[in-house]
Design a protein around this motif. Structure first.
Motif, short mmCIF file in Angstrom:
data_model
loop_
_atom_site.label_atom_id
_atom_site.label_comp_id
_atom_site.label_asym_id
_atom_site.label_seq_id
_atom_site.Cartn_x
_atom_site.Cartn_y
_atom_site.Cartn_z
N LEU A 189 0.83 -1.21 0.00
CA LEU A 189 0.00 0.00 0.00
C LEU A 189 0.86 1.26 0.00
CD1 LEU A 189 -2.83 -1.05 2.48
CD2 LEU A 189 -3.05 -0.64 0.02
N VAL A 190 1.95 1.23 0.74
CA VAL A 190 2.88 2.36 0.75
C VAL A 190 3.48 2.54 -0.63
CG1 VAL A 190 5.10 3.17 1.68
CG2 VAL A 190 3.37 2.26 3.22
N ALA A 191 3.82 1.44 -1.29
CA ALA A 191 4.38 1.52 -2.64
C ALA A 191 3.36 2.10 -3.62
CB ALA A 191 4.84 0.15 -3.11
N LEU A 192 2.08 1.83 -3.40
CA LEU A 192 1.03 2.42 -4.24
C LEU A 192 0.90 3.91 -4.00
CD1 LEU A 192 -1.96 -0.13 -4.16
CD2 LEU A 192 -0.62 0.55 -6.13
N ALA A 193 0.91 4.29 -2.73
CA ALA A 193 0.72 5.69 -2.37
C ALA A 193 1.94 6.54 -2.71
CB ALA A 193 0.40 5.81 -0.88
N PHE A 194 3.12 6.00 -2.52
CA PHE A 194 4.36 6.74 -2.76
C PHE A 194 5.28 5.91 -3.64
CE2 PHE A 194 2.87 7.67 1.57
CZ PHE A 194 2.56 9.02 1.43
N PRO A 195 4.96 5.80 -4.93
CA PRO A 195 5.78 4.94 -5.79
C PRO A 195 7.21 5.46 -5.91
CG PRO A 195 4.21 6.21 -7.09
CD PRO A 195 3.93 6.50 -5.65
N PRO A 196 8.17 4.53 -5.93
CA PRO A 196 9.57 4.94 -6.12
C PRO A 196 9.73 5.63 -7.47
CG PRO A 196 9.41 2.62 -5.45
CD PRO A 196 8.03 3.10 -5.74
N ALA A 197 10.71 6.50 -7.59
CA ALA A 197 10.93 7.26 -8.82
C ALA A 197 11.05 6.35 -10.03
CB ALA A 197 12.19 8.11 -8.68
N GLY A 198 10.26 6.63 -11.04
CA GLY A 198 10.34 5.90 -12.28
C GLY A 198 9.64 4.54 -12.28
N VAL A 199 8.96 4.20 -11.22
CA VAL A 199 8.29 2.90 -11.13
C VAL A 199 6.79 3.13 -10.98
CG1 VAL A 199 8.04 0.78 -9.78
CG2 VAL A 199 10.30 1.82 -10.06
N VAL A 200 6.02 2.42 -11.76
CA VAL A 200 4.57 2.51 -11.66
C VAL A 200 4.10 1.31 -10.85
CG1 VAL A 200 2.40 2.52 -12.93
CG2 VAL A 200 4.40 3.67 -13.89
N ALA A 201 3.50 1.57 -9.71
CA ALA A 201 3.01 0.49 -8.85
C ALA A 201 1.52 0.30 -9.08
CB ALA A 201 3.29 0.83 -7.39
N ALA A 202 1.11 -0.96 -9.16
CA ALA A 202 -0.31 -1.28 -9.34
C ALA A 202 -0.77 -2.15 -8.19
CB ALA A 202 -0.49 -1.99 -10.68
N GLY A 203 -2.00 -2.65 -8.30
CA GLY A 203 -2.57 -3.48 -7.24
C GLY A 203 -1.78 -4.73 -6.94
N GLY A 204 -1.00 -5.18 -7.89
CA GLY A 204 -0.17 -6.36 -7.69
C GLY A 204 0.87 -6.15 -6.60
N ALA A 205 1.23 -4.89 -6.36
CA ALA A 205 2.21 -4.60 -5.32
C ALA A 205 1.68 -5.03 -3.96
CB ALA A 205 2.56 -3.11 -5.32
N VAL A 206 0.39 -4.80 -3.72
CA VAL A 206 -0.21 -5.18 -2.45
C VAL A 206 -0.25 -6.70 -2.34
CG1 VAL A 206 -2.28 -5.05 -1.02
CG2 VAL A 206 -1.57 -3.07 -2.37
N LEU A 207 -0.69 -7.36 -3.41
CA LEU A 207 -0.77 -8.82 -3.41
C LEU A 207 0.60 -9.45 -3.21
CD1 LEU A 207 -2.34 -11.47 -3.85
CD2 LEU A 207 -1.88 -11.19 -6.30
N PHE A 208 1.58 -9.03 -4.00
CA PHE A 208 2.91 -9.62 -3.89
C PHE A 208 3.57 -9.25 -2.57
CE2 PHE A 208 2.58 -9.73 -8.62
CZ PHE A 208 2.55 -11.10 -8.72
N GLY A 209 3.30 -8.06 -2.07
CA GLY A 209 3.82 -7.68 -0.76
C GLY A 209 3.25 -8.56 0.33
N ALA A 210 1.93 -8.81 0.27
CA ALA A 210 1.29 -9.66 1.28
C ALA A 210 1.82 -11.09 1.20
CB ALA A 210 -0.22 -9.64 1.11
N LEU A 211 1.91 -11.64 -0.01
CA LEU A 211 2.40 -13.01 -0.17
C LEU A 211 3.86 -13.14 0.24
CD1 LEU A 211 0.72 -14.02 -3.56
CD2 LEU A 211 0.10 -14.77 -1.26
N GLY A 212 4.67 -12.20 -0.19
CA GLY A 212 6.08 -12.23 0.17
C GLY A 212 6.28 -12.06 1.67
N GLY A 213 5.54 -11.13 2.25
CA GLY A 213 5.64 -10.90 3.69
C GLY A 213 5.17 -12.12 4.48
N ALA A 214 4.09 -12.75 4.03
CA ALA A 214 3.58 -13.94 4.72
C ALA A 214 4.61 -15.07 4.65
CB ALA A 214 2.25 -14.38 4.12
N GLY A 215 5.19 -15.27 3.49
CA GLY A 215 6.20 -16.32 3.33
C GLY A 215 7.43 -16.06 4.19
N PHE A 216 7.91 -14.83 4.14
CA PHE A 216 9.09 -14.48 4.93
C PHE A 216 8.79 -14.57 6.43
CE2 PHE A 216 11.89 -11.38 7.04
CZ PHE A 216 13.12 -11.92 6.71
#
Length: 172
Positions: free
Chosen positions: A78-105
């Motif tokens: 969600l932070v990546a969606l709200a404040f995308p890094p320079a030159g990167v377009v963040a979409a809804g997949g960022a939340v999904l992949f963040g949640a999955l990656g965070g859960a796995g880690f």
């Protein structure tokens, strides 16, 4: 194994445990659902010895790691969606992949910690086990709990029925 409860029995010796295991097997309880825990150096012979999942806090730790890691990963997405890094377009997949990656880690890190910590649910049995008693844990369908408790009471008055655990996780 939906709707399963874990029964706890304190038993005086290996012979009693062996007889109860035989009766449970005849009552169609799978061998994998029976776990015996004894003090170190107690010969359990062919009894189903408790494994890492029963002896340690592995399962509760994994559950906590999945929840915390998934939440933190979703928040990072969600932070990546709200404040995308320079030159990167963040979409809804960022939340999904963040949640999955965070859960796995989170699950992985928590599992490493949980496997080194004794099972907190078994603390109440520690003194009896150190005195030489055996703890038998049996996972049964919740609608058959009374049936198995009655079976043990009728055939083995020397066994102490110590109650049930409300729910058993579907893994491991």
């Amino acid at each position: 194994m939906l709707g399963v409860k874990r029964l706890y029995f304190l038993l005086p010796d290996v012979d009693t445990a062996r007889r109860i295991v035989d009766e449970l097997l005849l009552a169609h309880v799978p061998y994998e659902h029976i776990h015996v825990l004894a003090r170190r150096n107690t010969p359990l012979e062919e009894l189903p010895e408790a494994g890492v999942a029963q002896k340690t806090d592995l399962v509760p730790a994994i559950e906590r790691g999945l929840a915390v890691g998934g939440s933190m990963g979703a928040l990072a997405g969600l932070v990546a969606l709200a404040f995308p890094p320079a030159g990167v377009v963040a979409a809804g997949g960022a939340v999904l992949f963040g949640a999955l990656g965070g859960a796995g880690f989170g699950a992985w890190v928590s599992a490493m910690v949980g496997v080194s910590v004794p099972n907190s649910r078994l603390e109440r049995f520690a003194a009896a086990i150190e005195q030489g008693m055996l703890l038998m844990m049996v996972d049964v369908p919740k609608d058959r709990v009374e049936e198995f408790e009655d079976l043990i009471r009728q055939h083995h008055p020397e066994a102490d029925i110590e109650g049930t655990e409300p729910t058993i996780p579907a893994f491991p």
